[in-house]
Design an enzyme around this catalytic site. Structure first.
Site, short mmCIF file in Angstrom:
data_model
loop_
_atom_site.label_atom_id
_atom_site.label_comp_id
_atom_site.label_asym_id
_atom_site.label_seq_id
_atom_site.Cartn_x
_atom_site.Cartn_y
_atom_site.Cartn_z
N GLN A 1 20.06 36.97 1.57
CA GLN A 1 19.65 36.23 2.78
C GLN A 1 20.36 36.79 3.99
O GLN A 1 21.42 37.41 3.82
CB GLN A 1 19.97 34.74 2.63
CG GLN A 1 21.47 34.48 2.55
CD GLN A 1 21.81 33.04 2.23
OE1 GLN A 1 21.10 32.39 1.50
NE2 GLN A 1 22.90 32.56 2.78
N GLY B 1 20.04 29.71 -7.72
CA GLY B 1 18.64 29.35 -7.47
C GLY B 1 18.02 30.18 -6.36
O GLY B 1 16.85 30.00 -6.02
N HIS C 1 30.01 31.03 -6.33
CA HIS C 1 28.78 31.75 -5.98
C HIS C 1 28.88 33.25 -6.28
O HIS C 1 28.04 33.82 -6.97
CB HIS C 1 28.45 31.57 -4.49
CG HIS C 1 28.29 30.13 -4.07
ND1 HIS C 1 27.79 29.18 -4.91
CD2 HIS C 1 28.54 29.51 -2.90
CE1 HIS C 1 27.75 28.02 -4.27
NE2 HIS C 1 28.21 28.19 -3.04
C1 BG6 Z 1 28.35 26.00 -0.07
C2 BG6 Z 1 29.70 26.09 0.59
O1 BG6 Z 1 28.49 25.98 -1.46
O2 BG6 Z 1 27.57 27.11 0.32
C3 BG6 Z 1 29.56 26.19 2.10
O3 BG6 Z 1 30.47 24.94 0.25
C4 BG6 Z 1 28.61 27.29 2.48
O4 BG6 Z 1 30.83 26.39 2.70
C5 BG6 Z 1 27.31 27.18 1.70
O5 BG6 Z 1 28.35 27.18 3.87
C6 BG6 Z 1 26.42 28.38 1.95
O6 BG6 Z 1 25.18 28.18 1.36
P1 BG6 Z 1 23.89 28.88 1.95
O7 BG6 Z 1 22.83 28.58 0.95
O8 BG6 Z 1 23.64 28.26 3.29
O9 BG6 Z 1 24.21 30.32 2.07
#
Ligand code: BG6
Length: 489
Positions: free
Chosen positions: A378, A182, A241
């Site tokens: 990001q 997303g 991810h």
């Molecule tokens: C989550 C993980 O899926 O994604 C975390 O479980 C991580 O460990 C997080 O910190 C990071 O997400 P974002 O959107 O803050 O980069």
């Protein structure tokens, strides 16, 4: 015309994710008039709270992009009036039935659609789905269920979870969320490729030398050690991810933008890869470190982590896609916590220019002359392309500079949080950014043998100092494939 209403139930409403992401995203959608006219939000959790306490929690913890906008407070008041709470156990049919009664009261006489967000730990997941009997949900419209990772810890447990869920839900009711899909720049990946003539023809082994998917955080587990220690960075970030981004990056052109067409192409990429071997990976764990008079804890200093834990907080891996487009191109991944910076990016390193006329301007290091396309997911979203350029002047000096699309300069409006996009998609029944069960199986298939080996052989992670650039082993791994990490060069 029959009036319709939407009930959104957040199961696990007092948890961290609900506070930090789900409620703020729902409020942002409401603020932007993206929710249906008639909707209600229900929080469900074990904590003893009443409606007002939930409302208080939501407004206190609101950290979304809207909170500085004008009339935010008025909008918040309107939103909170639609929020209700029900306290119950996750394994109690009776408690879920009470919740159901509350939903029905609000839905009275209308066409009712229901969205459930299961933001609860995996061990109580199936119980909750069973007790809430969502397949037979008394909504007379649709019932959809968003589920959060971890979807198991390996192929077997994930398969088991899928089987259990399918006893109580049909596949088209299940929306498996991977919030990285997303993110604005991840969504843009396909636009970049498929709507610009200049990229797609280069998108293959003929022009691309390697691709890197990099995730780093500048903080450690900070209280999440209990969860994290059971999973580690490979399961937490790579298997989902980064792999999802890789699949989107490498897929063939889908027949259409339809969810099934896109997911069909993604799963083919995953199935064209062979499972990772131990030699394709290096793992690390952060150790304590003092810097500028401050001291930073080691991973094993986290009180919820066993002192002798071997769980990796860092990993780097090399993957290959065995198809005509990508044969021999290393796809490198790197993910770590407690590193020197917080960043997520995709780096595409192109091949050397054959017979480069300007070769001598680069000395012996021709790698410095190659083009690199970077999508900074990001922070500070950007897309930039490193090109060679003549430094203005009488001489002939070349300089590698950036063609830079900096989002904050080009699109000054704030960028919606990934959870806003995904919640909206689930409400609209758009499945493109959610994970299908065959994708999930293929993703686990790639990582499960490796994870088992790492755990059975008790492979000791290479220690790296908190706040550093990670273990040196990551360089050796990349060097094995003639690659230099773009973020470090
Ligand atoms: C989550 C993980 O899926 O994604 C975390 O479980 C991580 O460990 C997080 O910190 C990071 O997400 P974002 O959107 O803050 O980069």
């Amino acid at each position: 015309k029959v009036e319709s209403t939407l009930s959104i139930t957040v199961v696990g409403a007092s948890g961290d994710l609900a506070k930090k992401k789900i409620f703020p995203a729902l409020f942002a959608l409401f603020y932007e008039d993206c929710l249906p006219e008639d909707f209600n939000v229900f929080g469900y959790a074990r904590s003893n709270m009443n409606d007002n306490e939930l409302r208080d929690m939501i407004s206190r913890t609101l950290t979304c992009r809207i909170d500085k906008r004008e009339n935010c407070e008025d909008k918040m008041d309107q939103f909170l009036k639609r929020c209700f709470y029900h306290s119950g156990q996750y394994n109690s049919e009776e408690h879920f039935a009470e919740l159901d009664k509350k939903l029905k009261e609000k839905e009275a006489g209308k066409l009712s659609n229901r969205l459930y967000y299961l933001s609860i730990p995996p061990n109580i997941f199936v119980d909750a789905v069973r007790c809430a009997s969502l397949r037979a949900s008394s909504a007379n419209g649709w019932t959809r269920v968003i589920v959060e990772k971890p979807f198991g810890r390996d192929s077997e447990s994930s398969g088991e979870l899928t089987r259990c869920l399918k006893q109580y839900l049909s596949e088209d009711q299940i929306f498996r969320i991977d919030h990285y899909l997303g993110k604005e720049l991840v969504e843009n990946l396909s636009v970049l490729r498929f709507s610009n003539l200049v990229f797609e023809p280069l998108w293959s082994r003929d022009y691309i030398r390697n691709v890197q998917f990099i995730f780093s955080e500048d903080f450690g587990t900070e209280g999440r050690g209990g969860y994290f220690d059971n999973y580690g960075i490979i399961r937490d970030i790579m298997q989902n991810h980064l792999l999802q981004i890789l699949a989107l990056f490498a897929m063939e052109t889908p027949v259409s933008l339809d969810a099934e067409d896109i997911r069909n192409e993604k799963v083919k990429v995953l199935r064209s890869m062979r499972p990772l071997q131990l030699e394709d990976v290096i793992i690390g764990q952060y150790k304590g470190h003092s810097k500028g008079g401050r001291s930073f804890p080691a991973y094993v200093d986290d009180p919820t982590v066993p002192k002798d834990s071997l769980t990796p907080t860092f990993a780097a891996a090399a993957l290959f896609i065995h198809n005509a487009r990508w044969d021999g191109v290393p796809f490198l991944m790197k993910a770590g916590k407690a590193l020197h910076t917080k960043r997520a990016e995709i780096r595409v390193q192109f091949r050397h220019v054959p017979g480069n006329l300007y070769k001598r301007n680069f000395g012996t290091d021709l790698d410095k002359a190659t083009n690199e396309l970077v999508l900074r997911v990001q922070p500070d979203e950007a897309i930039y392309l490193k090109i060679n350029n003549k430094v203005p002047g009488l001489g002939m000096r070349l300089d590698r500079s950036d063609l830079n699309l900096l989002y904050r300069a080009r699109y000054p409006r704030e960028i919606p949080d990934a959870y806003e996009r995904l919640l909206l998609d689930a409400i609209e029944g758009e499945r493109r950014l959610f994970i299908r069960s065959d994708e999930l199986d293929a993703a686990w298939g790639l990582f499960t043998p490796l994870l088992k080996e790492v755990e059975e052989k008790k492979i000791v992670p290479e220690l790296y100092p908190y706040g550093s650039r990670g273990p040196v082993g990551a360089h050796y791994l990349a060097a094995k494939y003639n690659v230099r990490w773009g973020d470090l060069s």
